[in-house]
Design an enzyme around this catalytic site. Structure first.
Site, PDB file in Angstrom:
ATOM      1  N   HIS A   1       0.675  -1.081   0.125  1.00 17.61           N
ATOM      2  CA  HIS A   1      -0.026  -0.125  -0.232  1.00 17.61           C
ATOM      3  C   HIS A   1       0.955   1.331   0.131  1.00 17.61           C
ATOM      4  O   HIS A   1       0.708   2.250   0.643  1.00 17.61           O
ATOM      5  CB  HIS A   1      -0.784  -0.019   1.278  1.00 17.61           C
ATOM      6  CG  HIS A   1      -2.189  -0.893   1.094  1.00 17.61           C
ATOM      7  ND1 HIS A   1      -3.294  -0.922   0.745  1.00 17.61           N
ATOM      8  CD2 HIS A   1      -2.114  -2.141   1.619  1.00 17.61           C
ATOM      9  CE1 HIS A   1      -4.069  -1.935   0.549  1.00 17.61           C
ATOM     10  NE2 HIS A   1      -3.394  -2.652   1.325  1.00 17.61           N
TER      11      HIS A   1
ATOM     12  N   ASP B   1      -0.833  -5.067   6.123  1.00 15.98           N
ATOM     13  CA  ASP B   1      -1.497  -5.738   5.529  1.00 15.98           C
ATOM     14  C   ASP B   1      -1.459  -6.023   3.851  1.00 15.98           C
ATOM     15  O   ASP B   1      -0.870  -5.239   3.297  1.00 15.98           O
ATOM     16  CB  ASP B   1      -2.895  -5.201   5.854  1.00 15.98           C
ATOM     17  CG  ASP B   1      -3.406  -3.744   5.142  1.00 15.98           C
ATOM     18  OD1 ASP B   1      -2.356  -3.135   5.262  1.00 15.98           O
ATOM     19  OD2 ASP B   1      -4.378  -3.626   4.330  1.00 15.98           O
ATOM     20  N   GLU B   2      -1.981  -6.976   3.411  1.00 10.58           N
ATOM     21  CA  GLU B   2      -1.916  -7.154   2.180  1.00 10.58           C
ATOM     22  C   GLU B   2      -0.487  -6.922   1.368  1.00 10.58           C
ATOM     23  O   GLU B   2      -0.679  -6.384  -0.009  1.00 10.58           O
ATOM     24  CB  GLU B   2      -3.345  -6.543   1.455  1.00 10.58           C
ATOM     25  CG  GLU B   2      -4.551  -6.666   1.825  1.00 10.58           C
ATOM     26  CD  GLU B   2      -5.760  -5.907   1.354  1.00 10.58           C
ATOM     27  OE1 GLU B   2      -6.682  -6.348   1.002  1.00 10.58           O
ATOM     28  OE2 GLU B   2      -5.355  -4.465   1.323  1.00 10.58           O
ATOM     29  N   ALA B   3       0.363  -7.319   1.835  1.00 10.35           N
ATOM     30  CA  ALA B   3       1.776  -7.154   1.498  1.00 10.35           C
ATOM     31  C   ALA B   3       2.099  -8.397   0.202  1.00 10.35           C
ATOM     32  O   ALA B   3       2.984  -9.163   0.537  1.00 10.35           O
ATOM     33  CB  ALA B   3       2.773  -7.224   2.458  1.00 10.35           C
TER      34      ALA B   3
END
Length: 529
Positions: free
Chosen positions: A272, A335-337
């Site tokens: 992100h 998150d969401e790496a």
């Protein structure tokens, strides 16, 4: 049980009413007459008893503060009521005075830092607590004992009767948060203040500010000016960006502090991060700056976790935020790496945690940080839902096993950006539809197998802003769902029921209308006509 002191007001001591559902009042013997109904309060107190003996505000009413600890709550209450009643409501500091509205933090109540006792009779109002914070939480309950028009920003005609009641209250969980994403779409200081103010009315005490993402970087960092010069320009859909100067951020923090709300800044890493990668080429492994991004996909960006410059960058960013933020947490996201290899991710989180500690803060992040084995003083935020065959809850269990406290923010119950129904105009539905009942009908200590009451620090209601561009959009998505999540964090679990809550929630509608809140009129709630 420790009795409350009368402190000059001729009203009976507040009592804990054991064994009742939240918001339920015990009947009393009034010569055979029916006891008045308990007031419809959100969040539901530990105990509430209607007495049928209201206190009427007049132009002669004073706000009496018995110690300096009550000054902030008294000032807040007086400002609120002056604008709607037109009364002067002078604040008087007097250790022995009675009558009017008395705020007292001089005598131990035994209810913890946020607990309070509130007693209203025909002779006056007594709000007692151990701390100024407890008095402030009690003021939010007192507001709901006034007519809805008391919330008006302009003068309205009386009468101004405060419902007679005895309330004893304290929170279930220490953390009751609201998260606002200002990276997908930017919101001004004024807009953020309004969001904080509305949330604080429901005893929210943590404000998680999502300051960076692929679409925008929203906080000025002295040593890295291109973060806002380049990364601050963009937003989802090509909309106008923006950012906060250090003074802007200080203003938000101070405004929150005045309402006993702690700001938690989040810089999402290592994924992100496209706004940062577009701003500085050297943060990319290939040394080439990325193009600004205005879409809504996730998982495609990553800081170069093998470069020393990445950690010098984060040391500067975290250090500046730590100096600007008095609260205990710095949120590193995590998150969401999906574009960071697992070994690299684990090493990255461990290294960044040391940076956070070096600047005197505790690390917070989304539950993915549990895979990096964070220290027990960290906080992980559970958000992954169970979808089809995928169980997104194992990371929460992993965090709990390590002694890491959890903030529960399940996307399929607590994400305020989910659509209410398939036909509502704002929001997304990747985690499912979250109507008002679904947002209320869950328990943080029972939601995830292997995660119990002692593992949970509290709850949070995140609002991601892919589809929200204005304050009216934020309010439409947050209300009426945010108060329910606040109640889950504050009120006792025993006896909580949707049938009781929906009636109490309906009573909030006229209050929101008085404040021009753009709330969703859910058909699940019996709003007053």
């Amino acid at each position: 049980m420790r009795p409350s002191r009368r402190l000059g007001l001729p009203i009976a001591a507040a009592v804990v009413i054991a064994g009742l559902a939240p918001g339920q009042a015990r009947a009393a013997d009034h010569g055979g007459a029916a006891h008045p109904a308990a007031p419809r309060l959100v969040p539901a107190p530990v105990s509430v008893e209607a007495t049928g003996d209201p206190f009427t505000l007049t132009s002669a009413t004073r706000v009496v503060v018995r110690s300096g600890a009550g000054a902030r709550a008294a000032s807040y209450l007086a400002r609120l009521l002056r604008r709607s009643t037109g009364y002067a409501l002078p604040i008087v500091q007097d250790a022995g005075a009675g009558g009017g509205i008395v705020l007292d933090a001089t005598a131990p109540q035994g209810l913890g830092p946020e607990g309070y006792r509130l007693e209203v009779s025909g002779k006056g109002v007594l709000l007692a607590a151990d701390t100024g914070e407890g008095l402030f939480r009690g003021v939010q309950t007192l507001r709901q004992l006034l007519p809805a028009k008391a919330e008006s920003p302009s003068r309205r005609p009386g009468p101004w009767r405060i419902t007679g009641a005895r309330v004893t209250d304290r929170p279930r969980f220490a953390y009751r948060g609201a998260m606002l994403d200002v990276a997908r779409h930017f919101f001004t200081v004024k807009q953020v203040k309004r969001y904080i103010d509305l949330a604080a009315a429901y005893k929210v005490n943590m404000f998680h500010l999502h300051l960076s993402d692929d679409q925008g970087w929203r906080i000025a960092i002295g040593k890295w000016p291109r973060l806002t010069e380049v990364g601050g320009r963009t937003a989802v859909g090509g909309d106008r960006g923006g950012f906060y100067t250090r003074n802007d951020y200080r203003e938000i923090v101070k405004y929150a502090q005045d309402r006993y709300v702690t700001v938690i800044p989040e810089i999402d890493t290592p994924g992100h991060t496209n706004a940062a990668l577009a701003s500085y080429a050297r943060l990319n492994c290939d040394g080439r700056a990325r193009r600004p991004y205005t879409g809504t996909d996730v998982g495609f960006s990553s800081l170069c976790v093998g470069k020393d410059v990445t950690y010098r960058f984060l040391d500067d960013v975290i250090g500046e935020l730590a100096r600007l933020t008095p609260g205990p947490y710095i949120d590193i996201g995590g998150d969401e790496a999906k574009s960071t290899r697992r070994a690299g991710y684990r090493a990255f989180v461990a290294r960044v945690q040391k940076i956070v500690h070096r600047h005197g803060k505790r690390m917070m992040g989304w539950e993915e940080i549990a895979d990096a084995k964070p220290s027990p003083d960290s906080v992980a935020e559970h958000w992954n839902p169970v979808t089809g065959r995928q169980d997104g809850t194992e990371l929460a269990r992993s965090a709990a096993r390590r002694g890491v406290k959890l903030v529960m923010a399940p996307a399929d119950h607590a994400y305020l950006d989910m659509k209410y129904t398939a036909r509502t105009r704002l929001g997304t539905d990747w985690a499912g539809l979250v109507d008002v009942r679904r947002a209320y009908a869950w328990d943080p200590a029972r939601l995830v197998a292997g995660v119990g009451e002692d593992d949970v620090l509290g709850v949070e209601a995140p609002l991601w802003t892919e589809t929200a561009r204005t304050s009216r959009d934020l309010e439409y998505l947050a209300y009426p769902r945010l108060p329910g999540i606040a109640e889950i964090g504050w009120s006792p679990a025993r006896g909580r029921s949707w049938d009781d809550y929906r009636v109490r929630l309906a009573a909030q509608g006229p209050r929101w209308s008085a404040r021009s809140v753009n709330f969703y009129h859910s058909p699940q709630v019996p709003w007053p006509s």
